[in-house]
Design a protein around this motif. Structure first.
Motif, mmCIF file in Angstrom:
data_model
loop_
_atom_site.group_PDB
_atom_site.id
_atom_site.type_symbol
_atom_site.label_atom_id
_atom_site.label_comp_id
_atom_site.label_asym_id
_atom_site.label_seq_id
_atom_site.Cartn_x
_atom_site.Cartn_y
_atom_site.Cartn_z
ATOM 1 N N LEU A 299 9.913 14.621 37.784
ATOM 2 C CA LEU A 299 10.912 15.802 38.595
ATOM 3 C C LEU A 299 10.165 17.172 38.451
ATOM 4 O O LEU A 299 9.677 17.513 37.407
ATOM 5 N N VAL A 300 9.995 17.713 39.503
ATOM 6 C CA VAL A 300 9.125 18.861 39.664
ATOM 7 C C VAL A 300 10.240 20.071 40.313
ATOM 8 O O VAL A 300 10.768 19.565 41.339
ATOM 9 N N SER A 301 10.202 21.128 39.944
ATOM 10 C CA SER A 301 11.125 21.986 40.808
ATOM 11 C C SER A 301 10.143 23.061 41.411
ATOM 12 O O SER A 301 8.995 23.628 41.055
ATOM 13 N N LYS A 302 10.424 23.562 42.498
ATOM 14 C CA LYS A 302 9.772 24.490 43.352
ATOM 15 C C LYS A 302 10.417 25.453 44.169
ATOM 16 O O LYS A 302 11.778 25.310 44.349
ATOM 17 N N ILE A 303 9.727 26.659 44.581
ATOM 18 C CA ILE A 303 10.515 27.621 45.572
ATOM 19 C C ILE A 303 9.924 27.240 46.728
ATOM 20 O O ILE A 303 8.713 27.034 46.788
ATOM 21 N N ALA A 304 10.759 26.961 47.807
ATOM 22 C CA ALA A 304 10.260 26.450 49.024
ATOM 23 C C ALA A 304 10.929 26.886 50.007
ATOM 24 O O ALA A 304 12.178 27.421 49.946
ATOM 25 N N SER A 305 10.554 27.047 51.499
ATOM 26 C CA SER A 305 11.209 27.442 52.553
ATOM 27 C C SER A 305 11.857 26.138 52.909
ATOM 28 O O SER A 305 11.628 24.816 52.770
ATOM 29 N N PHE A 306 13.102 26.160 53.513
ATOM 30 C CA PHE A 306 13.911 24.932 53.859
ATOM 31 C C PHE A 306 14.562 25.032 55.314
ATOM 32 O O PHE A 306 15.279 25.882 55.565
ATOM 33 N N GLN A 307 13.888 24.187 56.273
ATOM 34 C CA GLN A 307 14.338 24.672 57.668
ATOM 35 C C GLN A 307 14.843 23.324 58.140
ATOM 36 O O GLN A 307 14.452 22.104 58.003
ATOM 37 N N GLN A 308 16.021 23.356 58.937
ATOM 38 C CA GLN A 308 16.618 22.358 59.785
ATOM 39 C C GLN A 308 15.446 21.611 60.588
ATOM 40 O O GLN A 308 14.657 22.208 61.264
ATOM 41 N N PHE A 309 15.631 20.363 60.591
ATOM 42 C CA PHE A 309 14.434 19.605 61.401
ATOM 43 C C PHE A 309 15.090 19.257 62.729
ATOM 44 O O PHE A 309 16.497 18.664 62.799
ATOM 45 N N ILE A 310 14.675 19.770 63.766
ATOM 46 C CA ILE A 310 15.332 19.483 65.127
ATOM 47 C C ILE A 310 14.350 18.306 65.731
ATOM 48 O O ILE A 310 13.181 18.423 66.120
ATOM 49 N N PRO A 311 15.423 17.355 66.010
ATOM 50 C CA PRO A 311 14.607 15.849 66.778
ATOM 51 C C PRO A 311 14.056 16.582 68.144
ATOM 52 O O PRO A 311 14.594 17.416 68.989
ATOM 53 N N HIS A 312 12.786 16.080 68.628
ATOM 54 C CA HIS A 312 12.094 16.566 69.762
ATOM 55 C C HIS A 312 11.275 15.453 70.398
ATOM 56 O O HIS A 312 11.213 14.374 69.757
ATOM 57 N N ASP A 313 10.699 15.627 71.642
ATOM 58 C CA ASP A 313 9.982 14.696 72.254
ATOM 59 C C ASP A 313 8.630 14.673 72.084
ATOM 60 O O ASP A 313 7.761 13.968 71.979
ATOM 61 N N PHE A 314 8.025 16.120 72.112
ATOM 62 C CA PHE A 314 6.747 16.546 71.752
ATOM 63 C C PHE A 314 6.453 17.943 71.455
ATOM 64 O O PHE A 314 7.545 18.662 71.424
ATOM 65 N N ASP A 315 5.578 18.589 71.488
ATOM 66 C CA ASP A 315 5.113 19.782 71.361
ATOM 67 C C ASP A 315 4.607 20.487 72.805
ATOM 68 O O ASP A 315 4.117 19.537 73.357
ATOM 69 N N ALA A 316 4.385 21.680 72.716
ATOM 70 C CA ALA A 316 4.022 22.193 73.812
ATOM 71 C C ALA A 316 2.338 21.927 74.199
ATOM 72 O O ALA A 316 2.371 21.875 75.491
ATOM 73 N N SER A 317 1.762 21.394 73.524
ATOM 74 C CA SER A 317 0.429 20.984 73.709
ATOM 75 C C SER A 317 0.290 19.457 74.379
ATOM 76 O O SER A 317 -0.493 19.013 75.056
ATOM 77 N N ASP A 318 1.416 18.778 74.293
ATOM 78 C CA ASP A 318 1.637 17.663 75.205
ATOM 79 C C ASP A 318 2.334 17.548 76.460
ATOM 80 O O ASP A 318 2.305 16.600 77.269
ATOM 81 N N HIS A 319 2.596 18.927 76.828
ATOM 82 C CA HIS A 319 3.376 18.858 78.183
ATOM 83 C C HIS A 319 2.754 19.964 78.967
ATOM 84 O O HIS A 319 2.458 21.008 78.518
ATOM 85 N N GLY A 320 3.092 19.804 80.395
ATOM 86 C CA GLY A 320 2.515 20.739 81.316
ATOM 87 C C GLY A 320 3.538 21.928 80.903
ATOM 88 O O GLY A 320 4.948 22.110 81.244
ATOM 89 N N THR A 321 2.751 23.244 80.854
ATOM 90 C CA THR A 321 3.786 24.576 80.532
ATOM 91 C C THR A 321 4.583 24.948 81.647
ATOM 92 O O THR A 321 5.412 25.767 81.646
ATOM 93 N N SER A 322 4.153 24.558 82.933
ATOM 94 C CA SER A 322 4.675 24.966 84.131
ATOM 95 C C SER A 322 6.307 24.639 84.110
ATOM 96 O O SER A 322 7.131 25.337 84.933
ATOM 97 N N SER A 323 6.705 23.678 83.537
ATOM 98 C CA SER A 323 8.031 23.093 83.477
ATOM 99 C C SER A 323 8.946 23.846 82.676
ATOM 100 O O SER A 323 10.076 23.670 82.372
ATOM 101 N N PHE A 324 8.408 24.819 81.811
ATOM 102 C CA PHE A 324 9.144 25.351 80.702
ATOM 103 C C PHE A 324 9.905 26.532 81.336
ATOM 104 O O PHE A 324 9.514 27.357 82.279
ATOM 105 N N PRO A 325 11.301 26.790 81.024
ATOM 106 C CA PRO A 325 12.068 27.714 81.503
ATOM 107 C C PRO A 325 11.496 28.967 81.215
ATOM 108 O O PRO A 325 11.053 29.496 80.016
ATOM 109 N N VAL A 326 11.655 30.018 82.159
ATOM 110 C CA VAL A 326 10.900 31.326 81.839
ATOM 111 C C VAL A 326 11.883 31.999 80.884
ATOM 112 O O VAL A 326 11.156 32.952 80.345
ATOM 113 N N ALA A 327 13.194 31.854 80.901
ATOM 114 C CA ALA A 327 14.225 32.636 79.960
ATOM 115 C C ALA A 327 13.782 31.985 78.395
ATOM 116 O O ALA A 327 13.501 32.864 77.582
#
Length: 629
Positions: A257-285
């Motif tokens: 058992l090890v204790s740490k100080i850490a950032s804790f962020q909600q994991f968001i299910p997603h399909d890919f990141d921006a490097s895998d997708h043509g950016t022209s379809s991204f919403p302007v907003a």
């Protein structure tokens, strides 16, 4: 290396807002972290001081505390601990000694310490009302851990990170321990070499301090404007975490058992990141909102890999998508450097802001933001808050003047010419503002009694790029070459002087624009702005390289040659440190107030020059019909 909580009455899995603050209860809980990553939770009485805290740390974790300092953000704690708020993380650093980042953390292996740990598996550090979602996730994860569902390590990236799961085995949070960051003592991927508190991947972001920056980005994302996932700073205990064993080794110890100080962020299910997708379809907003956040927090690492893409139509083809920005650990640096904005090339960034976006920007209050972060993240350094204030003022002025997101990003981004790194247009404004302050001080009878209240130099490296205000005044005297309108890093050619047609623009239009601009920024007066505008329009910035080499005392050795036409770089590339042309933290309060006043006065001519570049280069890529609004 289990955490020991002395005299702790807590038996829950996490704590919420019902705990009394230190002054009311007479007792505060803190988490002390050594520069090698060990964490000790303890409760402070009114009679406790830095010496008693060190003594407890030495007894519990068997770590040396001689020649050491107990720090809390910018403060070195002495006898008085009254400034420490409940649930604050403190850092114990060693002084005057060569600190080996791989020195093993000698912690008790018996069961006595673990038996005394009455705190929960996951403790949220802070009491913000924004952490309600995080508390729900903590409950799910604790139940899963007790049911035998273990977290999974993340194999990508340079730092240690872990997916924590719920009872169904679904990843619901990503946890990044501060002592497993790149170059940190317990990095599991071999990227070690520094102790906590030393310069990290970015020289202006210290090792072990990316976690609270992730939280800061979430807290600053008011109304979930940019879609940053819920994030909190936690003390978390599990056997999956890494502890390197031995000097110069990244071999993990036997799991315990090890204790740490850490950032804790909600994991968001997603399909890919921006490097895998043509950016022209991204919403302007979505692009605008993420860009607005990046500008405010001076994000130095907004690359395609930390923009998650989730399809909203649920079909195989590319349809409506949602963007989720993550990985904000390299935002809010302690000084201005070269940011990295992936979106600066995207056609959406060249579209003017909508009325809703302009209203959001107009309502931003950098002073309120700074006070909020001081309250929620008391360990944040004053230098980081000054960067936030500066960039927010810059964003508000630029948006009010009519600049688009791409133009704003260009003004903040440095240029590489012939292997030399040149200051951005934003940095040039800051340098001129500092020159004006130094000039005023030289004429002031109090010039000899210069006061230095703030000094937040990044330690452990020679500060060869530090710019002295008086050196600036010698090289940038009135009438010397100075011009805002040099080209951006998107292949625009330099502008040595403004086009005559731009200089002879209709005076009534200019006055109307000045009135609108001053109404947003406040202190600057029309007459001052007009004079500054005329003086700067008649000057050039052609000798910039030589002057900045002279200012720094040596020619910067960057060693950076980009293979792309953009000139940008990502923090994922291990590159030499960039120059620091401007420091904000070495000014006292009075100087900082004067600097902001001059900075705002100088913004109008800077924006005018940027607009002239846009008018002179109309061959900008047109937005196609594939871009979605």
């Amino acid at each position: 290396m289990a955490v020991a909580v002395f005299k702790s009455p807590i038996a829950g899995e996490y704590h919420g807002n019902n705990r009394m603050e230190g002054k009311a209860a007479g007792r505060r809980r803190v988490f002390v972290q050594t520069d090698t990553g060990c964490v000790l939770g303890m409760e402070l009485d009114r009679s406790d001081n830095a010496h008693t805290v060190k003594r407890r740390l030495q007894l519990a974790l068997n770590v040396p505390t001689e020649e050491s300092s107990l720090t809390f953000g910018d403060m070195v704690l002495k006898n008085d601990l009254s400034a420490i708020r409940n649930d604050s993380p403190l850092l114990l650093t060693r002084n005057l000694l060569h600190r080996s980042s791989s020195t093993p953390c000698l912690s008790p292996t018996g069961r006595d310490i673990q038996h005394r740990d009455q705190s929960g598996l996951i403790e949220i550090l802070g009491h913000s009302g924004s952490f309600s979602k995080t508390k729900q996730l903590v409950k799910e994860i604790v139940k899963a851990i007790k049911a035998g569902v273990d977290p999974l390590p993340v194999h990508s990236g340079l730092g240690g990170a872990y997916y924590f799961r719920n009872n169904r085995g679904e990843s619901v949070a990503i946890v990044k321990p501060t002592d497993e960051e790149p170059f940190a003592p317990n990095n599991p991927k071999g990227f070690v070499g520094k102790a906590l508190g030393q310069p990290g991947l970015k020289r202006s972001v210290r090792v072990g301090e990316t976690g609270f920056r992730e939280v800061a980005a979430y807290l600053l994302d008011y109304d979930h404007f940019a879609n940053v996932p819920p994030t909190a700073l936690v003390k978390i205990t599990h056997s999956i975490f890494n502890v390197n064993d031995g000097v110069g080794s990244s071999k993990p110890q036997n799991k315990k058992l090890v204790s740490k100080i850490a950032s804790f962020q909600q994991f968001i299910p997603h399909d890919f990141d921006a490097s895998d997708h043509g950016t022209s379809s991204f919403p302007v907003a979505a692009v605008h909102r993420i860009g607005i956040l990046d500008v405010r927090i001076f994000n130095t690492d907004r690359h395609a890999g930390n923009l998650l893409v989730r399809k909203l139509d649920g079909v195989g083809r590319f349809g409506q998508v949602e963007l989720i920005p993550i990985d904000h650990g390299l935002c809010l640096p302690e000084s201005l450097e070269d940011p990295y904005f992936e979106w600066i090339h995207w056609p959406q960034a060249s579209i003017p802001f909508s009325d809703d976006e302009l209203e959001y920007i107009e309502e931003l209050d950098p002073i309120r933001d700074s006070e909020m972060l001081r309250t929620e993240l008391p360990m944040i350094r004053e230098a980081c808050l000054r960067v936030l204030v500066l960039c927010t003022i810059f964003l508000k002025g630029a948006a009010s003047y009519g600049l688009c997101l791409a133009e704003i990003g260009e003004m903040m981004t440095r240029e590489f010419r012939g292997g030399d790194e040149e200051p951005s247009e934003l940095e040039v404004v800051c340098i001129e503002a500092r020159r004006l302050i130094a000039e005023r001080e030289m004429l002031s009878p109090k010039a000899e009694g210069h006061d230095e209240e703030f000094q937040f130099d990044i330690d452990c490296e020679d500060d060869i790029y530090k710019i002295d205000p008086k050196m600036v005044s010698e090289d940038f005297m009135v009438g010397s070459p100075f011009h805002f309108g040099f080209g951006g890093v998107i292949g625009r050619s330099p502008l040595s002087k403004l086009e005559e047609s731009v200089e002879e623009e209709d005076e009534s239009d200019v006055e109307e624009e000045e009135d609108d601009f001053v109404g947003v920024l406040g202190p600057a007066r029309n007459s001052n702005i007009s004079k500054l505008s005329m003086s700067l329009k008649n000057t050039s910035f052609g000798e910039k390289n030589q002057k900045f080499s002279k200012l720094s005392g040596t020619k910067p050795e960057y060693g950076y040659l980009t293979s792309s036409s953009s000139g940008h770089r990502s923090a994922n590339e291990q590159l030499p440190v960039s120059a620091s042309f401007v420091k904000l933290a070495d000014m006292n309060d009075e100087e900082w107030a004067m600097f902001l006043e001059k900075f705002q006065e100088l913004l109008y001519p800077a924006f005018a020059d940027r607009k002239s570049i846009t008018l002179g280069h109309r061959q900008r890529q047109r937005l196609g019909t594939s871009c979605q609004f």
